[in-house]
Design a protein around this motif. Structure first.
Motif, mmCIF file in Angstrom:
data_model
loop_
_atom_site.group_PDB
_atom_site.id
_atom_site.type_symbol
_atom_site.label_atom_id
_atom_site.label_comp_id
_atom_site.label_asym_id
_atom_site.label_seq_id
_atom_site.Cartn_x
_atom_site.Cartn_y
_atom_site.Cartn_z
ATOM 1 N N VAL A 146 0.859 -1.185 0.000
ATOM 2 C CA VAL A 146 0.000 0.000 0.000
ATOM 3 C C VAL A 146 0.890 1.228 0.000
ATOM 4 C CG1 VAL A 146 -1.819 1.237 1.194
ATOM 5 C CG2 VAL A 146 -1.760 -1.250 1.279
ATOM 6 N N THR A 147 0.845 1.951 -1.098
ATOM 7 C CA THR A 147 1.665 3.156 -1.226
ATOM 8 C C THR A 147 0.777 4.384 -1.066
ATOM 9 O OG1 THR A 147 3.076 1.974 -2.800
ATOM 10 C CG2 THR A 147 3.303 4.369 -2.686
ATOM 11 N N THR A 148 1.124 5.239 -0.115
ATOM 12 C CA THR A 148 0.328 6.436 0.135
ATOM 13 C C THR A 148 1.199 7.670 -0.030
ATOM 14 O OG1 THR A 148 -0.881 5.168 1.801
ATOM 15 C CG2 THR A 148 -1.257 7.541 1.748
ATOM 16 N N ARG A 149 0.670 8.619 -0.765
ATOM 17 C CA ARG A 149 1.373 9.895 -0.893
ATOM 18 C C ARG A 149 0.613 10.960 -0.107
ATOM 19 N NH1 ARG A 149 2.876 11.245 -6.972
ATOM 20 N NH2 ARG A 149 0.614 11.042 -7.267
ATOM 21 N N TYR A 150 1.346 11.754 0.651
ATOM 22 C CA TYR A 150 0.735 12.829 1.434
ATOM 23 C C TYR A 150 1.143 14.166 0.840
ATOM 24 C CZ TYR A 150 -0.041 9.107 4.837
ATOM 25 O OH TYR A 150 -0.437 7.955 5.449
ATOM 26 N N PHE A 151 0.122 14.986 0.546
ATOM 27 C CA PHE A 151 0.395 16.265 -0.112
ATOM 28 C C PHE A 151 0.159 17.449 0.806
ATOM 29 C CE2 PHE A 151 -1.222 13.405 -3.467
ATOM 30 C CZ PHE A 151 -0.075 13.335 -4.232
ATOM 31 N N THR A 152 1.036 18.412 0.693
ATOM 32 C CA THR A 152 0.740 19.739 1.217
ATOM 33 C C THR A 152 0.698 20.672 0.022
ATOM 34 O OG1 THR A 152 3.074 20.313 1.487
ATOM 35 C CG2 THR A 152 1.985 19.253 3.349
ATOM 36 N N ALA A 153 0.456 21.936 0.276
ATOM 37 C CA ALA A 153 0.411 22.898 -0.815
ATOM 38 C C ALA A 153 1.756 22.931 -1.542
ATOM 39 C CB ALA A 153 0.054 24.284 -0.274
ATOM 40 N N ALA A 154 2.836 22.588 -0.805
ATOM 41 C CA ALA A 154 4.173 22.655 -1.389
ATOM 42 C C ALA A 154 4.486 21.442 -2.266
ATOM 43 C CB ALA A 154 5.215 22.769 -0.272
ATOM 44 N N GLY A 155 3.627 20.426 -2.207
ATOM 45 C CA GLY A 155 3.885 19.223 -3.015
ATOM 46 C C GLY A 155 3.836 17.975 -2.160
ATOM 47 N N THR A 156 4.536 16.947 -2.582
ATOM 48 C CA THR A 156 4.543 15.687 -1.859
ATOM 49 C C THR A 156 5.405 15.814 -0.608
ATOM 50 O OG1 THR A 156 4.343 14.498 -3.952
ATOM 51 C CG2 THR A 156 5.021 13.225 -2.026
ATOM 52 N N ALA A 157 4.759 15.737 0.544
ATOM 53 C CA ALA A 157 5.487 15.935 1.791
ATOM 54 C C ALA A 157 6.020 14.629 2.354
ATOM 55 C CB ALA A 157 4.583 16.612 2.818
ATOM 56 N N ALA A 158 5.376 13.523 2.031
ATOM 57 C CA ALA A 158 5.819 12.234 2.563
ATOM 58 C C ALA A 158 5.207 11.110 1.737
ATOM 59 C CB ALA A 158 5.415 12.077 4.021
ATOM 60 N N VAL A 159 5.877 9.974 1.772
ATOM 61 C CA VAL A 159 5.363 8.783 1.090
ATOM 62 C C VAL A 159 5.502 7.601 2.048
ATOM 63 C CG1 VAL A 159 5.819 7.097 -0.710
ATOM 64 C CG2 VAL A 159 5.821 9.526 -1.263
ATOM 65 N N SER A 160 4.421 6.838 2.132
ATOM 66 C CA SER A 160 4.447 5.654 2.984
ATOM 67 C C SER A 160 4.294 4.404 2.132
ATOM 68 C CB SER A 160 3.303 5.732 4.007
ATOM 69 O OG SER A 160 2.808 4.451 4.297
ATOM 70 N N VAL A 161 5.140 3.422 2.372
ATOM 71 C CA VAL A 161 4.994 2.127 1.705
ATOM 72 C C VAL A 161 4.748 1.081 2.784
ATOM 73 C CG1 VAL A 161 6.054 0.403 0.217
ATOM 74 C CG2 VAL A 161 6.522 2.830 -0.167
ATOM 75 N N ALA A 162 3.522 0.612 2.854
ATOM 76 C CA ALA A 162 3.156 -0.355 3.889
ATOM 77 C C ALA A 162 3.040 -1.742 3.280
ATOM 78 C CB ALA A 162 1.837 0.042 4.548
ATOM 79 N N THR A 163 3.625 -2.707 3.958
ATOM 80 C CA THR A 163 3.657 -4.087 3.489
ATOM 81 C C THR A 163 2.742 -4.926 4.362
ATOM 82 O OG1 THR A 163 5.949 -3.830 2.756
ATOM 83 C CG2 THR A 163 5.175 -6.072 3.130
ATOM 84 N N TYR A 164 1.598 -5.346 3.803
ATOM 85 C CA TYR A 164 0.633 -6.134 4.564
ATOM 86 C C TYR A 164 0.746 -7.612 4.208
ATOM 87 C CZ TYR A 164 -1.869 -1.969 6.155
ATOM 88 O OH TYR A 164 -2.203 -0.777 6.753
ATOM 89 N N ARG A 165 0.626 -8.463 5.210
ATOM 90 C CA ARG A 165 0.578 -9.903 4.953
ATOM 91 C C ARG A 165 -0.638 -10.204 4.092
ATOM 92 N NH1 ARG A 165 2.018 -13.900 9.841
ATOM 93 N NH2 ARG A 165 1.068 -15.248 8.297
ATOM 94 N N ALA A 166 -0.390 -10.760 2.907
ATOM 95 C CA ALA A 166 -1.518 -11.026 2.010
ATOM 96 C C ALA A 166 -2.302 -12.253 2.439
ATOM 97 C CB ALA A 166 -1.023 -11.203 0.574
ATOM 98 N N ASP A 167 -1.662 -13.132 3.180
ATOM 99 C CA ASP A 167 -2.362 -14.367 3.530
ATOM 100 C C ASP A 167 -3.397 -14.145 4.623
ATOM 101 O OD1 ASP A 167 -0.393 -13.728 5.315
ATOM 102 O OD2 ASP A 167 0.168 -15.800 5.756
ATOM 103 N N THR A 168 -3.121 -13.226 5.526
ATOM 104 C CA THR A 168 -4.022 -13.084 6.671
ATOM 105 C C THR A 168 -4.855 -11.808 6.651
ATOM 106 O OG1 THR A 168 -2.248 -12.041 7.943
ATOM 107 C CG2 THR A 168 -2.513 -14.421 8.197
ATOM 108 N N CYS A 169 -4.579 -10.909 5.696
ATOM 109 C CA CYS A 169 -5.233 -9.610 5.745
ATOM 110 C C CYS A 169 -6.220 -9.375 4.612
ATOM 111 C CB CYS A 169 -4.199 -8.479 5.697
ATOM 112 S SG CYS A 169 -3.170 -8.401 7.148
ATOM 113 N N ARG A 170 -7.288 -8.675 4.949
ATOM 114 C CA ARG A 170 -8.192 -8.127 3.942
ATOM 115 C C ARG A 170 -8.239 -6.621 4.193
ATOM 116 N NH1 ARG A 170 -12.692 -9.925 5.773
ATOM 117 N NH2 ARG A 170 -13.590 -7.901 6.196
#
Lengths: 250, 250
Positions: free
Chosen positions: B209-233
């Motif tokens: 799950v890749t999330t980009r966080y924006f402020t008026a100045a542009g992309t302030a942060a990016v998160s790359v979250a790795t979820y277990r595919a076998d156990t998660c929905r």
DNA sequence: TAGTGGTCTAGACCACAGA
DNA sequence: CTGTGGTCTAGACCACTAA
């Protein structure tokens, strides 16, 4: 050679192989280029074909490779970003988003779907089949479950099975006031029919997107969309911007 | 025996086997129950162990089984619904949603991440590690990339590496006005470090799950979250309701 | 130490695409 | 028809867990 500390961390061969191949793909291959066949690659790396295949499987899972029986293994293009959760909600079929109605029949959904729908096994349910095409490529197959009770007006319109009937069901659905929806994504493997629609082998990894559509009366419809996991990146844009590039894992 | 039409559609053995096992799991096994070991199962079904394993792999991919080396194969509980896209947006670390800060260092992200961040390779980037625990189980590992330029106030607070520093980075982030965010989900395989964190083997299937966080100045942060595919929905609830039950594919 | 799943081998045959 | 990836076999050894 001195007593070099080796094998202290016996990394699996296929894992190391995957890394080597991944680097080679970055440096020496262009998108669409065909790799040497599996038997030759295995020989070149001095491993059994099964081991080589284990590495290729991982790379295919990550969207780096594309393998086709009778043809060969090619370097895959970057994953296609497919918009799934747009800013505003809406019934399926509203807006031209690449979905195409295929068919509609009355079936008894699988037990798991019944649980989500919240209906009994003997209630008639319209099952609409749709296909989604993006950039000339089939990326998703959907089954849309609409309890007959949700669209009472439909019984009058006894369209013959086929795209026309599918569109009729969705037209009736769109007349209802949509109160809300929620969505979940999980990993699955393609059923035989979906696999065929997506031009993949049965059991291929897919992303299952389950959407529930609510009216004031309760759950009016449930959609289960099957996306090709190898070629698709599902995007949920809350803003209007699009992620342009991503690569899976290390 | 008469000339019964057989083998007209030579369904792969492992595919048929998977169906048989799947039905057996539904009928004869309870959650948590251990299956006979692979050698015995293979013998019982009259197939090679590798073939049996192919079927088990699929079932594990669908979240039906859980295999642990040295222990055995057990029947997995239904997948855990993990809320990913809540109704309102927010910076990471806002609200108690199961995330726990682990560490923070200054690194040079992978090329793919740089592309999403939109920064150059020589710009300093804070990299925060977080872990998400749901119902006592580690379900996700995250790397949160925050360009130093996004949080200029941080340089004064030279907290030592560790959870404290991670929290300091996020505290600075939360001071900024969040203008928007967008998110994408794709299939990947676990990197070695993430796999360890999630108690899985390297290469295990995960949902990125890749999330980009924006402020008026542009992309302030990016998160790359790795979820277990076998156990998660992963759930994206636009309404307040939760999907209670689902099962992957047929 | 015994038993589990994970890795690996060296073969064989099959299904499919394309010339 | 040839060449490709897909399936399957019957072994072997290794890494890990728990008694």
């Amino acid at each position: 050679m001195g007593t070099t500390q080796l094998e202290s961390v016996p990394e699996p061969k296929y894992w190391h192989l995957k890394t080597v191949l991944s680097d080679a793909l970055d440096q020496d291959f262009a998108v669409g280029e065909v790799l040497p066949n599996e038997r030759e690659l295995a020989a070149r790396f001095g491993v059994a074909r099964a081991t080589l295949r284990q590495a290729l499987e991982q790379l295919e899972l990550e969207g780096r490779l594309q393998r086709r029986r009778g043809v060969g293994t090619t370097v895959a293009p970057p994953r296609v970003g497919v918009a799934v959760g747009s800013a505003q909600q809406g019934w399926p079929g509203e807006g031209a988003d690449g979905w195409e109605a295929v068919d509609a029949v009355e079936t008894v959904p699988a037990a798991a779907v019944l649980g989500v729908l919240g209906t009994a096994a003997d209630e008639p349910v319209h099952t609409v089949r749709r296909t989604r095409v993006t950039q000339g490529q089939a990326v998703a197959a959907e089954l849309l479950y609409v309890p007959a009770a949700s669209v009472p007006g439909l019984s009058a319109i006894d369209a013959p099975a086929g795209p026309a009937r599918a569109r009729a069901v969705m037209r009736e659905l769109q007349r209802l006031p949509l109160e809300g929806q929620d969505r979940s994504v999980e990993l699955g493997s393609a059923r035989a029919d979906d696999a065929k629609e997506l031009d993949r082998l049965p059991g291929a990894p897919v992303l299952l997107v389950t959407t529930r559509y609510f009216t004031a009366a309760g759950t009016a419809a449930v959609s289960v969309a099957t996306y090709r996991a190898d070629t698709c990146r599902l995007t949920f844009g809350d803003s209007g911007v699009e992620i342009t590039e991503t690569r899976a894992a290390s």
